[in-house]
Design a protein around this motif. Structure first.
Motif, PDB file in Angstrom:
ATOM      1  N   GLU A   1       0.820  -1.218   0.000  1.00 53.29           N
ATOM      2  CA  GLU A   1       0.000   0.000   0.000  1.00 53.29           C
ATOM      3  C   GLU A   1       0.852   1.265   0.000  1.00 53.29           C
ATOM      4  O   GLU A   1       0.522   2.250  -0.661  1.00 53.29           O
ATOM      5  CB  GLU A   1      -0.960  -0.006   1.193  1.00 53.29           C
ATOM      6  CG  GLU A   1      -2.018  -1.095   1.108  1.00 53.29           C
ATOM      7  CD  GLU A   1      -2.782  -1.083  -0.211  1.00 53.29           C
ATOM      8  OE1 GLU A   1      -3.277  -0.009  -0.610  1.00 53.29           O
ATOM      9  OE2 GLU A   1      -2.879  -2.148  -0.846  1.00 53.29           O
ATOM     10  N   GLU A   2       1.961   1.239   0.714  1.00 52.10           N
ATOM     11  CA  GLU A   2       2.842   2.409   0.765  1.00 52.10           C
ATOM     12  C   GLU A   2       3.390   2.739  -0.623  1.00 52.10           C
ATOM     13  O   GLU A   2       3.422   3.893  -1.037  1.00 52.10           O
ATOM     14  CB  GLU A   2       3.986   2.149   1.747  1.00 52.10           C
ATOM     15  CG  GLU A   2       4.927   3.328   1.901  1.00 52.10           C
ATOM     16  CD  GLU A   2       6.063   3.044   2.878  1.00 52.10           C
ATOM     17  OE1 GLU A   2       7.100   3.706   2.747  1.00 52.10           O
ATOM     18  OE2 GLU A   2       5.912   2.168   3.747  1.00 52.10           O
TER      19      GLU A   2
ATOM     20  N   ASN B   1       0.641   4.173  -2.840  1.00 51.80           N
ATOM     21  CA  ASN B   1       0.395   5.574  -2.487  1.00 51.80           C
ATOM     22  C   ASN B   1       1.499   6.479  -3.028  1.00 51.80           C
ATOM     23  O   ASN B   1       1.232   7.577  -3.519  1.00 51.80           O
ATOM     24  CB  ASN B   1       0.277   5.736  -0.971  1.00 51.80           C
ATOM     25  CG  ASN B   1      -0.976   5.088  -0.419  1.00 51.80           C
ATOM     26  OD1 ASN B   1      -1.942   4.853  -1.140  1.00 51.80           O
ATOM     27  ND2 ASN B   1      -0.957   4.769   0.862  1.00 51.80           N
TER      28      ASN B   1
ATOM     29  N   ARG C   1       1.232   9.655  -5.647  1.00 50.89           N
ATOM     30  CA  ARG C   1       1.792  10.987  -5.368  1.00 50.89           C
ATOM     31  C   ARG C   1       2.802  11.404  -6.436  1.00 50.89           C
ATOM     32  O   ARG C   1       2.814  12.558  -6.877  1.00 50.89           O
ATOM     33  CB  ARG C   1       2.439  11.015  -3.982  1.00 50.89           C
ATOM     34  CG  ARG C   1       1.434  10.948  -2.833  1.00 50.89           C
ATOM     35  CD  ARG C   1       2.080  11.208  -1.480  1.00 50.89           C
ATOM     36  NE  ARG C   1       3.210  10.337  -1.182  1.00 50.89           N
ATOM     37  CZ  ARG C   1       3.117   9.143  -0.589  1.00 50.89           C
ATOM     38  NH1 ARG C   1       1.943   8.668  -0.224  1.00 50.89           N
ATOM     39  NH2 ARG C   1       4.201   8.428  -0.347  1.00 50.89           N
TER      40      ARG C   1
END
Length: 141
Positions: free
Chosen positions: A77-78, A81, A85
């Motif tokens: 998930e990191e 994300n 970004r």
């Protein structure tokens, strides 16, 4: 005479194969994968990458990169994300290059890209559709 000729041929073949450096037939290590990614990311050509990975040919480096590393990237998930970004951060610059070629605003080019979707974009570009082998598109709750 035929036996002597056959033995001579066998000796020549053996000495020829001994003269050429043997390529690795071993599994790739995580360190080799990391170096392959790093060097390719810096724009290095496959032939030059293979020189930095002893026992690996240019073809072996390319195939490892395209068939394993690219398709088996870990997407927690990191990282997803961070991708979102980074896309938001660089999309204007990226899409402006495309839009300039099309003589249209970058948002119009980007919107059409999303509208067409990956399958149609690949079909129209006459390239294979890229797929991750362990793709997980779940959204965190």
């Amino acid at each position: 005479a035929a036996a002597a000729l056959a033995n001579g041929s066998a000796k020549r073949c053996a000495s020829t194969s001994e003269a050429s450096p043997a390529k690795k037939q071993t599994k790739w290590t995580p360190e080799e994968d990391a170096l392959n990614v790093e060097l390719r990311g810096s724009g290095m050509k496959w032939e030059d990458i293979s020189k930095r990975l002893p026992g690996r040919s240019a073809i072996s480096c390319r195939l490892r990169y395209q068939n394993y590393i690219e398709r088996r990237s870990e997407w927690d998930e990191e990282k997803k994300n961070k991708l979102a970004r980074l896309y938001e951060r660089f999309k204007k610059e990226m899409w402006e290059k495309v839009a300039k070629e099309l003589c249209m605003p970058y948002r119009a080019a980007e919107a059409m890209h999303w509208h067409l979707g990956e399958h149609e974009m690949a079909t129209r570009a006459n390239v294979p559709i890229f797929q991750l082998s362990n793709l997980s598109t779940s959204v965190p709750s």
